[in-house]
Design a protein around this motif. Structure first.
Motif, PDB file in Angstrom:
ATOM      1  N   LEU A  97       0.827  -1.209   0.000  1.00 36.89           N
ATOM      2  CA  LEU A  97       0.000   0.000   0.000  1.00 36.89           C
ATOM      3  C   LEU A  97       0.860   1.258   0.000  1.00 36.89           C
ATOM      4  O   LEU A  97       0.606   2.205  -0.756  1.00 36.89           O
ATOM      5  CB  LEU A  97      -0.957   0.001   1.195  1.00 36.89           C
ATOM      6  CG  LEU A  97      -1.899   1.195   1.302  1.00 36.89           C
ATOM      7  CD1 LEU A  97      -2.723   1.369   0.035  1.00 36.89           C
ATOM      8  CD2 LEU A  97      -2.799   1.059   2.510  1.00 36.89           C
ATOM      9  N   LEU A 101       1.132   4.256  -2.891  1.00 36.78           N
ATOM     10  CA  LEU A 101       1.024   5.696  -2.622  1.00 36.78           C
ATOM     11  C   LEU A 101       2.228   6.440  -3.182  1.00 36.78           C
ATOM     12  O   LEU A 101       2.072   7.494  -3.817  1.00 36.78           O
ATOM     13  CB  LEU A 101       0.908   5.944  -1.115  1.00 36.78           C
ATOM     14  CG  LEU A 101      -0.337   5.408  -0.414  1.00 36.78           C
ATOM     15  CD1 LEU A 101      -0.241   5.649   1.081  1.00 36.78           C
ATOM     16  CD2 LEU A 101      -1.593   6.027  -0.989  1.00 36.78           C
ATOM     17  N   SER A 111      -6.021  15.700  -0.861  1.00 31.90           N
ATOM     18  CA  SER A 111      -6.897  14.578  -1.172  1.00 31.90           C
ATOM     19  C   SER A 111      -7.368  13.974   0.141  1.00 31.90           C
ATOM     20  O   SER A 111      -6.930  12.915   0.550  1.00 31.90           O
ATOM     21  CB  SER A 111      -6.155  13.553  -2.029  1.00 31.90           C
ATOM     22  OG  SER A 111      -7.022  12.510  -2.372  1.00 31.90           O
ATOM     23  N   LEU A 114      -8.991  10.435  -0.087  1.00 33.19           N
ATOM     24  CA  LEU A 114      -8.004   9.363  -0.242  1.00 33.19           C
ATOM     25  C   LEU A 114      -7.253   9.118   1.058  1.00 33.19           C
ATOM     26  O   LEU A 114      -7.052   7.977   1.465  1.00 33.19           O
ATOM     27  CB  LEU A 114      -7.019   9.701  -1.360  1.00 33.19           C
ATOM     28  CG  LEU A 114      -5.881   8.700  -1.565  1.00 33.19           C
ATOM     29  CD1 LEU A 114      -6.419   7.327  -1.953  1.00 33.19           C
ATOM     30  CD2 LEU A 114      -4.899   9.207  -2.605  1.00 33.19           C
ATOM     31  N   TYR A 115      -6.859  10.181   1.734  1.00 34.19           N
ATOM     32  CA  TYR A 115      -6.136  10.033   2.999  1.00 34.19           C
ATOM     33  C   TYR A 115      -6.986   9.283   4.026  1.00 34.19           C
ATOM     34  O   TYR A 115      -6.513   8.340   4.671  1.00 34.19           O
ATOM     35  CB  TYR A 115      -5.720  11.397   3.548  1.00 34.19           C
ATOM     36  CG  TYR A 115      -4.886  11.287   4.794  1.00 34.19           C
ATOM     37  CD1 TYR A 115      -3.509  11.140   4.714  1.00 34.19           C
ATOM     38  CD2 TYR A 115      -5.480  11.289   6.050  1.00 34.19           C
ATOM     39  CE1 TYR A 115      -2.737  11.014   5.857  1.00 34.19           C
ATOM     40  CE2 TYR A 115      -4.723  11.168   7.194  1.00 34.19           C
ATOM     41  CZ  TYR A 115      -3.345  11.027   7.092  1.00 34.19           C
ATOM     42  OH  TYR A 115      -2.586  10.884   8.225  1.00 34.19           O
ATOM     43  N   PHE A 117      -9.456   7.242   3.430  1.00 35.64           N
ATOM     44  CA  PHE A 117      -9.599   5.853   3.002  1.00 35.64           C
ATOM     45  C   PHE A 117      -8.347   5.044   3.340  1.00 35.64           C
ATOM     46  O   PHE A 117      -8.447   3.903   3.809  1.00 35.64           O
ATOM     47  CB  PHE A 117      -9.889   5.767   1.496  1.00 35.64           C
ATOM     48  CG  PHE A 117      -9.890   4.347   0.989  1.00 35.64           C
ATOM     49  CD1 PHE A 117     -10.961   3.521   1.264  1.00 35.64           C
ATOM     50  CD2 PHE A 117      -8.799   3.849   0.303  1.00 35.64           C
ATOM     51  CE1 PHE A 117     -10.956   2.193   0.830  1.00 35.64           C
ATOM     52  CE2 PHE A 117      -8.781   2.527  -0.128  1.00 35.64           C
ATOM     53  CZ  PHE A 117      -9.857   1.702   0.134  1.00 35.64           C
ATOM     54  N   VAL A 118      -7.170   5.609   3.120  1.00 34.86           N
ATOM     55  CA  VAL A 118      -5.921   4.895   3.407  1.00 34.86           C
ATOM     56  C   VAL A 118      -5.792   4.620   4.903  1.00 34.86           C
ATOM     57  O   VAL A 118      -5.382   3.523   5.306  1.00 34.86           O
ATOM     58  CB  VAL A 118      -4.697   5.684   2.869  1.00 34.86           C
ATOM     59  CG1 VAL A 118      -3.394   5.109   3.385  1.00 34.86           C
ATOM     60  CG2 VAL A 118      -4.713   5.693   1.347  1.00 34.86           C
ATOM     61  N   ILE A 139      -8.399  -2.673  -1.853  1.00 32.89           N
ATOM     62  CA  ILE A 139      -7.812  -1.423  -1.361  1.00 32.89           C
ATOM     63  C   ILE A 139      -7.062  -0.709  -2.479  1.00 32.89           C
ATOM     64  O   ILE A 139      -7.210   0.495  -2.680  1.00 32.89           O
ATOM     65  CB  ILE A 139      -6.895  -1.694  -0.156  1.00 32.89           C
ATOM     66  CG1 ILE A 139      -7.732  -2.084   1.065  1.00 32.89           C
ATOM     67  CG2 ILE A 139      -6.023  -0.487   0.153  1.00 32.89           C
ATOM     68  CD1 ILE A 139      -6.924  -2.592   2.236  1.00 32.89           C
ATOM     69  N   HIS A 140      -6.271  -1.449  -3.240  1.00 37.19           N
ATOM     70  CA  HIS A 140      -5.502  -0.838  -4.331  1.00 37.19           C
ATOM     71  C   HIS A 140      -6.442  -0.282  -5.397  1.00 37.19           C
ATOM     72  O   HIS A 140      -6.212   0.819  -5.909  1.00 37.19           O
ATOM     73  CB  HIS A 140      -4.553  -1.860  -4.938  1.00 37.19           C
ATOM     74  CG  HIS A 140      -3.461  -2.262  -4.002  1.00 37.19           C
ATOM     75  ND1 HIS A 140      -2.391  -3.008  -4.386  1.00 37.19           N
ATOM     76  CD2 HIS A 140      -3.265  -2.018  -2.684  1.00 37.19           C
ATOM     77  CE1 HIS A 140      -1.595  -3.219  -3.356  1.00 37.19           C
ATOM     78  NE2 HIS A 140      -2.116  -2.620  -2.313  1.00 37.19           N
ATOM     79  N   GLN A 142      -9.585   0.753  -4.993  1.00 40.09           N
ATOM     80  CA  GLN A 142     -10.254   1.943  -4.463  1.00 40.09           C
ATOM     81  C   GLN A 142      -9.312   3.149  -4.443  1.00 40.09           C
ATOM     82  O   GLN A 142      -9.714   4.268  -4.761  1.00 40.09           O
ATOM     83  CB  GLN A 142     -10.799   1.673  -3.061  1.00 40.09           C
ATOM     84  CG  GLN A 142     -12.038   0.818  -3.032  1.00 40.09           C
ATOM     85  CD  GLN A 142     -13.206   1.477  -3.739  1.00 40.09           C
ATOM     86  OE1 GLN A 142     -13.633   1.011  -4.790  1.00 40.09           O
ATOM     87  NE2 GLN A 142     -13.723   2.539  -3.202  1.00 40.09           N
ATOM     88  N   ALA A 143      -8.057   2.926  -4.068  1.00 42.48           N
ATOM     89  CA  ALA A 143      -7.083   4.024  -4.060  1.00 42.48           C
ATOM     90  C   ALA A 143      -6.868   4.550  -5.482  1.00 42.48           C
ATOM     91  O   ALA A 143      -6.834   5.768  -5.703  1.00 42.48           O
ATOM     92  CB  ALA A 143      -5.765   3.565  -3.444  1.00 42.48           C
ATOM     93  N   LEU A 147      -7.734   8.227  -7.148  1.00 43.36           N
ATOM     94  CA  LEU A 147      -6.691   8.985  -7.835  1.00 43.36           C
ATOM     95  C   LEU A 147      -7.016   9.229  -9.310  1.00 43.36           C
ATOM     96  O   LEU A 147      -6.310   9.978  -9.983  1.00 43.36           O
ATOM     97  CB  LEU A 147      -5.350   8.255  -7.723  1.00 43.36           C
ATOM     98  CG  LEU A 147      -4.697   8.315  -6.358  1.00 43.36           C
ATOM     99  CD1 LEU A 147      -3.567   7.294  -6.260  1.00 43.36           C
ATOM    100  CD2 LEU A 147      -4.167   9.714  -6.098  1.00 43.36           C
TER     101      LEU A 147
END
Length: 192
Positions: A97, A101, A111, A114-115, A117-118, A139-140, A142-143, A147
């Motif tokens: 992860l 990033l 963002s 995004l932050y 969510f991470v 997770i990847h 969604q990130a 983005l």
């Protein structure tokens, strides 16, 4: 001349040594996006900041914008994601992860979504009872969606409104395969 100080939460995504005791850090901040900030004498043994500014750490940091870029003021450690988990699989998920990033976030652009969510994803990764084979690609994906590398219309129907808690307990090999293909396609077509 006075400088403005910003206090924000951040993830330490990497560090680069400079001079004898200085170090520059790649920080993914909640309000300013990805940025480099330099900390003076942080590598010295007497430094109080050296433990908070370790890679894979969640921190609260005061940043000062100067003529030559960002400087680290004070730092408060919140949590080190890597050292807080015990299994190798969870540590591997955290590393993947953070690498994602570092690779895809560019520039000082806020963002908050995004932050947040991470941070939620890192908390879920540390849970040992999750289905990691499905959770990691989710997770990847969604990130990358947040983005702009994945189009929402490409997502499988069961993921459009699904939350991370639902996916963490689900076991679906077809969905896992679809997500892995989507992430692979997005990372291959990336300009980075």
């Amino acid at each position: 001349m006075s400088y403005v100080t910003y206090t924000t939460e951040a993830l330490v995504c990497g560090g680069y040594e400079q001079n004898i005791a200085d170090k520059s850090f790649l920080l993914f901040t909640r309000e300013a996006g990805m940025l480099f900030a330099t900390a003076r004498s942080v590598r010295a043994e007497r430094s109080k900041q050296r433990y908070a500014l370790q890679e894979f750490s969640q921190i609260r940091v005061s940043l000062i914008k100067g003529k030559l870029g960002w400087r680290v003021g004070s730092v408060e450690a919140i949590k080190n994601d890597f050292s807080s988990v015990t299994s190798r699989e969870a540590r591997a998920s955290i590393i993947r992860l953070y690498k994602l990033l570092r690779r895809f976030i560019r520039g000082e652009e806020a963002s908050v979504e995004l932050y947040d969510f991470v941070i939620e994803a890192l908390a879920k990764i540390s849970d040992e009872s999750v289905n990691r084979k499905l959770l990691d690609p989710y997770i990847h994906c969604q990130a990358l969606l947040l983005l702009g590398y994945v189009d929402r219309q490409q997502l499988p129907a069961e993921l459009v409104d699904a939350g991370i808690d639902t996916i963490a307990k689900k076991k679906d090999e077809k969905l896992q395969s679809k997500l892995e293909k989507l992430v692979a396609k997005a990372t291959e077509s990336s300009h980075l």
